[in-house]
Motif scaffolding. Sequence first.
Motif, PDB file in Angstrom:
ATOM      1  N   GLY A  79       0.966  -1.161   0.042  1.00 29.33           N
ATOM      2  CA  GLY A  79       0.093  -0.127   0.039  1.00 29.33           C
ATOM      3  C   GLY A  79       0.881   1.307  -0.292  1.00 29.33           C
ATOM      4  N   PRO A  80       0.127   2.354  -0.027  1.00 33.65           N
ATOM      5  CA  PRO A  80       0.789   3.701   0.015  1.00 33.65           C
ATOM      6  C   PRO A  80       1.753   4.017   1.481  1.00 33.65           C
ATOM      7  CG  PRO A  80      -1.484   3.983  -0.184  1.00 33.65           C
ATOM      8  CD  PRO A  80      -1.282   2.586  -0.109  1.00 33.65           C
ATOM      9  N   GLY A  81       2.864   4.284   1.256  1.00 32.24           N
ATOM     10  CA  GLY A  81       3.478   4.470   2.585  1.00 32.24           C
ATOM     11  C   GLY A  81       3.717   6.162   3.036  1.00 32.24           C
ATOM     12  N   GLY A  85      -1.136   6.366   5.255  1.00 30.79           N
ATOM     13  CA  GLY A  85      -1.315   5.209   4.686  1.00 30.79           C
ATOM     14  C   GLY A  85      -2.331   5.433   3.517  1.00 30.79           C
ATOM     15  N   LEU A  86      -2.599   6.422   3.093  1.00 38.63           N
ATOM     16  CA  LEU A  86      -3.501   6.945   2.015  1.00 38.63           C
ATOM     17  C   LEU A  86      -2.804   7.334   0.606  1.00 38.63           C
ATOM     18  CD1 LEU A  86      -6.305   8.824   3.936  1.00 38.63           C
ATOM     19  CD2 LEU A  86      -6.356   6.332   3.148  1.00 38.63           C
ATOM     20  N   VAL A  87      -1.722   7.914   0.784  1.00 32.02           N
ATOM     21  CA  VAL A  87      -0.890   8.188  -0.454  1.00 32.02           C
ATOM     22  C   VAL A  87       0.586   7.911  -0.424  1.00 32.02           C
ATOM     23  CG1 VAL A  87      -2.565  10.067  -0.942  1.00 32.02           C
ATOM     24  CG2 VAL A  87      -0.648  10.513   0.433  1.00 32.02           C
ATOM     25  N   ILE A  91       4.789   0.509  -0.128  1.00 34.04           N
ATOM     26  CA  ILE A  91       5.561  -0.245   0.765  1.00 34.04           C
ATOM     27  C   ILE A  91       5.022  -1.510   0.933  1.00 34.04           C
ATOM     28  CG2 ILE A  91       6.509   2.057   1.742  1.00 34.04           C
ATOM     29  CD1 ILE A  91       4.328   1.664   4.129  1.00 34.04           C
ATOM     30  N   THR A  92       5.699  -2.457   1.708  1.00 41.10           N
ATOM     31  CA  THR A  92       4.901  -3.287   2.205  1.00 41.10           C
ATOM     32  C   THR A  92       4.366  -3.029   3.642  1.00 41.10           C
ATOM     33  OG1 THR A  92       6.957  -4.906   1.610  1.00 41.10           O
ATOM     34  CG2 THR A  92       5.426  -5.756   3.379  1.00 41.10           C
ATOM     35  N   ALA A  93       3.105  -2.882   3.428  1.00 45.10           N
ATOM     36  CA  ALA A  93       2.149  -2.389   4.758  1.00 45.10           C
ATOM     37  C   ALA A  93       1.630  -3.507   5.472  1.00 45.10           C
ATOM     38  CB  ALA A  93       0.866  -1.709   3.939  1.00 45.10           C
ATOM     39  N   ARG A  94       1.253  -3.067   6.558  1.00 47.91           N
ATOM     40  CA  ARG A  94       0.656  -3.813   7.880  1.00 47.91           C
ATOM     41  C   ARG A  94      -0.571  -4.329   7.395  1.00 47.91           C
ATOM     42  NH1 ARG A  94      -2.290  -3.320  12.080  1.00 47.91           N
ATOM     43  NH2 ARG A  94      -2.891  -1.174  11.779  1.00 47.91           N
ATOM     44  N   ILE A  95      -0.925  -5.602   7.564  1.00 42.70           N
ATOM     45  CA  ILE A  95      -2.214  -6.316   7.311  1.00 42.70           C
ATOM     46  C   ILE A  95      -3.183  -6.013   8.528  1.00 42.70           C
ATOM     47  CG2 ILE A  95      -3.583  -8.304   6.903  1.00 42.70           C
ATOM     48  CD1 ILE A  95      -1.163  -9.366   5.405  1.00 42.70           C
ATOM     49  N   THR A  96      -3.958  -5.372   8.376  1.00 42.91           N
ATOM     50  CA  THR A  96      -4.838  -4.989   9.459  1.00 42.91           C
ATOM     51  C   THR A  96      -5.470  -6.306  10.082  1.00 42.91           C
ATOM     52  OG1 THR A  96      -6.718  -4.578   8.325  1.00 42.91           O
ATOM     53  CG2 THR A  96      -5.369  -2.627   8.551  1.00 42.91           C
ATOM     54  N   ARG A  97      -5.864  -6.204  11.494  1.00 41.01           N
ATOM     55  CA  ARG A  97      -6.402  -7.188  12.194  1.00 41.01           C
ATOM     56  C   ARG A  97      -7.892  -7.643  11.544  1.00 41.01           C
ATOM     57  NH1 ARG A  97      -8.080  -5.518  17.860  1.00 41.01           N
ATOM     58  NH2 ARG A  97      -6.446  -4.168  17.271  1.00 41.01           N
ATOM     59  N   ARG A  98      -8.536  -6.536  11.123  1.00 35.42           N
ATOM     60  CA  ARG A  98      -9.839  -6.844  10.226  1.00 35.42           C
ATOM     61  C   ARG A  98      -9.746  -7.568   9.273  1.00 35.42           C
ATOM     62  NH1 ARG A  98     -12.894  -1.800   9.852  1.00 35.42           N
ATOM     63  NH2 ARG A  98     -13.127  -2.202  12.116  1.00 35.42           N
ATOM     64  N   ALA A  99      -8.536  -7.196   8.476  1.00 32.67           N
ATOM     65  CA  ALA A  99      -8.388  -8.223   6.994  1.00 32.67           C
ATOM     66  C   ALA A  99      -7.778  -9.532   7.248  1.00 32.67           C
ATOM     67  CB  ALA A  99      -7.179  -7.470   6.510  1.00 32.67           C
ATOM     68  N   LEU A 100      -7.701  -9.992   8.667  1.00 29.87           N
ATOM     69  CA  LEU A 100      -7.132 -11.048   9.134  1.00 29.87           C
ATOM     70  C   LEU A 100      -8.478 -11.893   9.951  1.00 29.87           C
ATOM     71  CD1 LEU A 100      -3.710 -10.453  10.537  1.00 29.87           C
ATOM     72  CD2 LEU A 100      -4.466 -11.466   8.372  1.00 29.87           C
TER      73      LEU A 100
END
Length: 119
Positions: A79-81, A85-87, A91-100
């Motif tokens: 995702g964007p760094g 984290g919107l623009v 970068i390699t972004a952190r996967i959110t708890r909700r996505a897991l």
Amino acid sequence: MSGGVSNFGRIAFDDLRWEGRRYAVTNLQTAGAGLGSETPKRARFTSIDILPKQQVEEGAEPLLYAATSPEATAGAYYGPGGRFGLVGPTITARITRRALNTEANRRLWTEADLTAAVA
């Protein structure tokens, strides 16, 4: 693929097609008949320049990187760094708890299969 708003949103499984909810008002909706005139109407929030934004090419970069880069890792999230984290650059972004959330993921894929008549 995801976006920064996914960190705050909720999936309404009982209304996935947004038949019972209303979308947020966009500039296209507020411009209406004025769209294409010399002075189109604008929604008030579009004239405020505090929201992060970027060009289409920059916005597509994380998706293209994940799909085509030999350096991309399977199962990673890109995702964007930049700001919130919107623009910004990819970068390699952190996967959110909700996505897991495996139950929500399973249910969403099941609904997608049913909607697309694939399964």
